[in-house]
Structure formats: C-alpha cells, structure tokens
Design a protein around this motif. Structure first.
Motif, PDB file in Angstrom:
ATOM      1  N   MET A  41       1.015  -1.319   0.116  1.00  0.00           N
ATOM      2  CA  MET A  41       0.240  -0.002  -0.130  1.00  0.00           C
ATOM      3  C   MET A  41       0.853   1.210   0.114  1.00  0.00           C
ATOM      4  O   MET A  41       0.521   2.135  -0.524  1.00  0.00           O
ATOM      5  CB  MET A  41      -0.949   0.090   1.087  1.00  0.00           C
ATOM      6  N   VAL A  42       2.094   1.191   0.599  1.00  0.00           N
ATOM      7  CA  VAL A  42       2.947   2.292   0.686  1.00  0.00           C
ATOM      8  C   VAL A  42       3.256   2.641  -0.727  1.00  0.00           C
ATOM      9  O   VAL A  42       3.440   4.083  -1.054  1.00  0.00           O
ATOM     10  CB  VAL A  42       4.018   2.198   1.820  1.00  0.00           C
ATOM     11  N   MET A  43       3.647   1.566  -1.196  1.00  0.00           N
ATOM     12  CA  MET A  43       4.297   1.861  -2.707  1.00  0.00           C
ATOM     13  C   MET A  43       3.139   1.626  -3.971  1.00  0.00           C
ATOM     14  O   MET A  43       3.498   1.762  -5.079  1.00  0.00           O
ATOM     15  CB  MET A  43       5.317   0.550  -3.151  1.00  0.00           C
ATOM     16  N   GLY A  44       1.992   1.466  -3.366  1.00  0.00           N
ATOM     17  CA  GLY A  44       0.805   1.324  -4.625  1.00  0.00           C
ATOM     18  C   GLY A  44       0.679   2.489  -5.215  1.00  0.00           C
ATOM     19  O   GLY A  44       0.674   3.643  -4.748  1.00  0.00           O
ATOM     20  N   ALA A  45      -0.147   2.134  -6.381  1.00  0.00           N
ATOM     21  CA  ALA A  45      -0.668   3.123  -7.252  1.00  0.00           C
ATOM     22  C   ALA A  45      -1.746   4.030  -6.805  1.00  0.00           C
ATOM     23  O   ALA A  45      -1.669   5.298  -6.963  1.00  0.00           O
ATOM     24  CB  ALA A  45      -1.141   2.473  -8.535  1.00  0.00           C
ATOM     25  N   PRO A  46      -2.735   3.635  -5.940  1.00  0.00           N
ATOM     26  CA  PRO A  46      -3.739   4.327  -5.585  1.00  0.00           C
ATOM     27  C   PRO A  46      -3.351   5.734  -4.713  1.00  0.00           C
ATOM     28  O   PRO A  46      -3.732   6.649  -5.029  1.00  0.00           O
ATOM     29  CB  PRO A  46      -4.614   3.516  -4.716  1.00  0.00           C
TER      30      PRO A  46
ATOM     31  N   GLU B  47      -0.245   6.920  -4.750  1.00  0.00           N
ATOM     32  CA  GLU B  47       0.707   7.855  -5.454  1.00  0.00           C
ATOM     33  C   GLU B  47      -0.354   8.550  -6.844  1.00  0.00           C
ATOM     34  O   GLU B  47      -0.228   9.786  -7.178  1.00  0.00           O
ATOM     35  CB  GLU B  47       1.625   7.209  -6.361  1.00  0.00           C
ATOM     36  N   ASP B  48      -1.424   7.836  -7.236  1.00  0.00           N
ATOM     37  CA  ASP B  48      -2.328   8.551  -8.113  1.00  0.00           C
ATOM     38  C   ASP B  48      -3.114   9.524  -7.490  1.00  0.00           C
ATOM     39  O   ASP B  48      -3.181  10.967  -8.025  1.00  0.00           O
ATOM     40  CB  ASP B  48      -3.270   7.631  -8.825  1.00  0.00           C
ATOM     41  N   ALA B  49      -3.599   9.440  -6.130  1.00  0.00           N
ATOM     42  CA  ALA B  49      -4.361  10.320  -5.529  1.00  0.00           C
ATOM     43  C   ALA B  49      -3.324  11.704  -5.285  1.00  0.00           C
ATOM     44  O   ALA B  49      -3.721  13.013  -5.253  1.00  0.00           O
ATOM     45  CB  ALA B  49      -5.022   9.598  -4.252  1.00  0.00           C
ATOM     46  N   ARG B  50      -2.223  11.483  -4.703  1.00  0.00           N
ATOM     47  CA  ARG B  50      -1.083  12.452  -4.616  1.00  0.00           C
ATOM     48  C   ARG B  50      -0.928  13.305  -5.663  1.00  0.00           C
ATOM     49  O   ARG B  50      -0.689  14.403  -5.773  1.00  0.00           O
ATOM     50  CB  ARG B  50      -0.037  11.961  -3.970  1.00  0.00           C
ATOM     51  N   HIS B  51      -0.802  12.495  -6.918  1.00  0.00           N
ATOM     52  CA  HIS B  51      -0.539  13.266  -7.988  1.00  0.00           C
ATOM     53  C   HIS B  51      -1.627  14.225  -8.572  1.00  0.00           C
ATOM     54  O   HIS B  51      -1.611  15.403  -8.951  1.00  0.00           O
ATOM     55  CB  HIS B  51      -0.345  12.381  -9.327  1.00  0.00           C
ATOM     56  N   LEU B  52      -2.936  13.692  -8.268  1.00  0.00           N
ATOM     57  CA  LEU B  52      -4.184  14.427  -8.335  1.00  0.00           C
ATOM     58  C   LEU B  52      -4.131  15.787  -7.505  1.00  0.00           C
ATOM     59  O   LEU B  52      -4.360  16.947  -7.934  1.00  0.00           O
ATOM     60  CB  LEU B  52      -5.487  13.689  -8.212  1.00  0.00           C
ATOM     61  N   ALA B  53      -3.703  15.522  -6.375  1.00  0.00           N
ATOM     62  CA  ALA B  53      -3.749  16.825  -5.516  1.00  0.00           C
ATOM     63  C   ALA B  53      -2.713  17.873  -5.991  1.00  0.00           C
ATOM     64  O   ALA B  53      -2.904  19.054  -5.813  1.00  0.00           O
ATOM     65  CB  ALA B  53      -3.351  16.361  -4.007  1.00  0.00           C
ATOM     66  N   GLN B  54      -1.454  17.331  -6.301  1.00  0.00           N
ATOM     67  CA  GLN B  54      -0.565  18.135  -6.936  1.00  0.00           C
ATOM     68  C   GLN B  54      -0.828  18.920  -8.055  1.00  0.00           C
ATOM     69  O   GLN B  54      -0.589  20.160  -8.228  1.00  0.00           O
ATOM     70  CB  GLN B  54       0.660  17.290  -6.809  1.00  0.00           C
TER      71      GLN B  54
ATOM     72  N   THR C 279      -9.609  11.092  -0.259  1.00  0.00           N
ATOM     73  CA  THR C 279     -10.681  10.409   0.619  1.00  0.00           C
ATOM     74  C   THR C 279     -10.881   9.003   0.539  1.00  0.00           C
ATOM     75  O   THR C 279     -10.596   8.269   1.857  1.00  0.00           O
ATOM     76  CB  THR C 279     -12.136  10.652   0.454  1.00  0.00           C
ATOM     77  N   ALA C 280     -10.823   8.227  -0.458  1.00  0.00           N
ATOM     78  CA  ALA C 280     -10.705   6.778  -0.733  1.00  0.00           C
ATOM     79  C   ALA C 280      -9.381   6.312  -0.002  1.00  0.00           C
ATOM     80  O   ALA C 280      -9.271   5.156   0.595  1.00  0.00           O
ATOM     81  CB  ALA C 280     -11.055   6.539  -1.910  1.00  0.00           C
ATOM     82  N   VAL C 281      -8.226   6.861  -0.397  1.00  0.00           N
ATOM     83  CA  VAL C 281      -6.966   6.504   0.097  1.00  0.00           C
ATOM     84  C   VAL C 281      -7.034   6.318   1.533  1.00  0.00           C
ATOM     85  O   VAL C 281      -6.429   5.723   2.186  1.00  0.00           O
ATOM     86  CB  VAL C 281      -6.022   7.264  -0.612  1.00  0.00           C
ATOM     87  N   GLU C 282      -7.439   7.454   2.064  1.00  0.00           N
ATOM     88  CA  GLU C 282      -7.526   7.784   3.497  1.00  0.00           C
ATOM     89  C   GLU C 282      -8.202   6.628   4.343  1.00  0.00           C
ATOM     90  O   GLU C 282      -7.622   6.024   5.398  1.00  0.00           O
ATOM     91  CB  GLU C 282      -7.789   9.118   3.867  1.00  0.00           C
TER      92      GLU C 282
END
Length: 341
Positions: A140-145, A147-154, A216-219
């Motif tokens: 989960m730490v290295m997973g895509a969800p 990273e994808d969510a963080r990229h959207l936020a950025q 929210t989903a990732v959290e």
C-alpha cells in the motif's frame, strides 16, 4: 526528501499569499471574487488536510513495516539458536552414558521435543508477520492508488496557482482598460484572458473534486487496512503465546514428575534369604551352660523323678523311698530336689 517537500509547501503558501496581495492591490470586484467561492475554499482546505493525513498514515505504515522486518530478522536468529539447543538436548538424551539412571536423559529428550515445537511456532509467527502485516502494508505504501491520488492533489495545486496568476492578469487588463479609452484589441485580449480564467476555474473545480474523492478513498483504505494488519499481528502473537504456554505446561509436568519420582524413591534394598546370625552371647549361652534342675522344674507343672537315695518318712504325709524308686512330683521343694538330684 521530506525536508524538500516541507520547503516546497512553504514556498507554495508564500506564493499564494503574494498572489492574494496582488489581487487586492489591482482591485476590481471581479478579481476579488475569483476565489471567493466558499465551496472551492472548503474543497482546497479539505484537500490539504487529506494530504497531511495520508502522508502521516503512509509514514506510520512504513514504520510498521520496518519494525516488523527487524523483528523477523531478530526472531530468525532466535529460532536458529533455539534449534541448536534442541539438537544438544536430543544428543545428550540419546547418547547418555550415566550409570545411575536415565532420568536426566528422559528430561533432556522432553526438553528438546518441547523446544523444537516452540521454535516451529516462532517460525510460523514470523512467517505470519511477513505475509499478513509487512507485505500488505508495503504494497500500500508503494501502491498506485496513493501515488495517483497525490498526483491529482499536486495537479490541483498547480492548476490553482495558474488560475490565481490568470486572475491577476485579468485584473491588470481590466484596470488598463478603465484607465484608457480602450480599443478593440485590448477588449479582445481581456475577453480571451477572462475566458481562459473561466476554463481554468472549471477545470480546477473538476480536478479538485476528483482529488478530494481519490484522497478520501485512500485515507479510508489506509485507516482500514492498517488497523486490520495491526489486529492480525496481535492475534498471531496471541495465538503463538497460547500455544507456547501449552507446550511449556506439558513440559513442566513431565520434568516435575521425573524430579518427584527421584525424590520419592526408597533407598535400594539388598535381597538376602538367609536369616541374620545369632548374637555372640546367645551362642555362648547355648553351648557353655547346662540348665539346672530347679530351672527345668520351673518350666513344667509336674514330672517323673527317680530317687537317688533312700528316705524314711517322718510323718503320715510323707513316703518311704528306696534308691531307684520312681515318683510323680507335683510340687517340689529343696528336700525333694536333693533326693532326686
């Protein structure tokens, strides 16, 4: 890396404050109301909180993984040492040459067997920690969800900064148009800038919603999965200790039983069917002394006696005896004993 991220966050905040100051400086009701939408402000604030929350949860998951991996490395070394102790105990139990009994040999074999079972349980525990805790959290730490969510936020942050810069550009053009008589070219440029700003705001709103939903989903996934892995770790360790306690209880009963058997055993008895020899005094008394007549008389109620000399009666209650006469003696005295020898 974390220090760089913190520095970048501070720079973004400084740029945002400067842009807000520029917006106020150039004025214009339009410029002031570009980011005055309460929904957008709430969305931006929530996204910042989600970013901080998911980052903290990610670090916690990474700490758990590191701790579990370190525990596995240390535990594997303990399993190795425990198995060596098992081999030593089994070797002594099999090759024991003690001449006074085999109690310690049996105890050593029981100890080796129990220790082997406990080391197997420990190995299973370490395996469960790896497969049920470390691997899912690392994924989960290295997973895509995440990273994808963080990229959207950025991307949302960058688009928001771009929209703020475009809002400043629109405000400048509005002021310039008010200060001059204006012409068709200035008006068309202003309209193009306003159109671009509206497009940026629309895209920013859409992207912000997507980023909030993804974060929210990732959290939620972080919270749920991390809690599940912690519970799995606790349950695995609890089951391990319960099984080890059962093994130790059984081993203790066996070893205490052996000890009680030794302490309660009577001393060895040498079998001998021959009676003990008589005392020295008894032997000498039998062969060196003949009992007297008086001693023999005391042991019987009456006996037959032979007169060894003549006796003349002195009263009517007495008998005349001649040498060689036989009489039945029912009561004896010193006179009778002297006559009978």
């Amino acid at each position: 890396m974390e220090a760089i991220r913190k520095q970048a966050s501070k720079l973004r905040e400084q740029v945002a404050r400067q842009q807000q100051a520029v917006l106020k400086q150039f004025g214009g009701g339009y410029a002031d109301s570009v980011f005055a939408d309460e929904g957008e402000a709430q969305q931006h604030s929530k996204l910042e909180k989600l970013y901080i929350s998911t980052r903290a949860a990610k670090h916690f998951q990474r700490d758990i993984v590191r701790g579990v991996e370190g525990y596995i490395v240390t535990g594997s070394k303990q399993v190795e040492l425990g198995n060596k102790l098992c081999e030593d105990g089994k070797k002594y139990g099999v090759e024991n040459t003690c001449t006074s009994g085999s109690t310690l040999s049996r105890a050593a074999l029981s100890f080796a067997k129990a220790r082997s079972l406990m080391e197997k349980e420990r190995a299973n525990l370490l395996k469960a920690f790896g497969t049920q805790v470390a691997e899912p959290l690392r994924a989960m730490v290295m997973g895509a969800p995440l990273e994808d969510a963080r990229h959207l936020a950025q991307r949302y942050d960058r688009m928001r900064q771009e929209a703020e810069a475009q809002a400043i550009e629109v405000s400048k053009r509005q002021m310039k148009l008010r200060e001059t008589s204006g012409n068709g070219d200035m008006i068309s440029r202003l309209e193009a800038a306003e159109s671009k700003l509206q497009e940026l705001k629309s895209n920013m709103g859409t992207l912000g919603k997507e980023a909030v939903a993804a974060m929210t989903a990732v959290e939620a996934q972080q919270q749920r999965l991390t809690l599940q892995r912690l519970i799995a770790m606790v349950e695995s360790e609890r089951s391990y200790h319960q099984r080890v306690l059962q093994i130790l209880d059984q081993l203790e009963r066996e070893m205490v039983s052996e000890r009680q058997r030794i302490e309660g055993a009577p001393p060895p008895v040498i079998e001998n069917s021959m009676p003990p020899p008589p005392a020295y005094e008894e032997v000498n008394g039998i062969f060196m002394r003949t009992p007297t007549v008086a001693e023999l008389v005391e042991t019987v109620e009456h006996f037959l006696a032979e007169a060894i000399q003549s006796y003349r009666a002195e009263s009517e209650t007495e008998l005349n005896l001649s040498t060689g006469d036989y009489i039945v003696v029912r009561k004896s005295n010193s006179t009778i004993l002297s006559l009978c020898g």
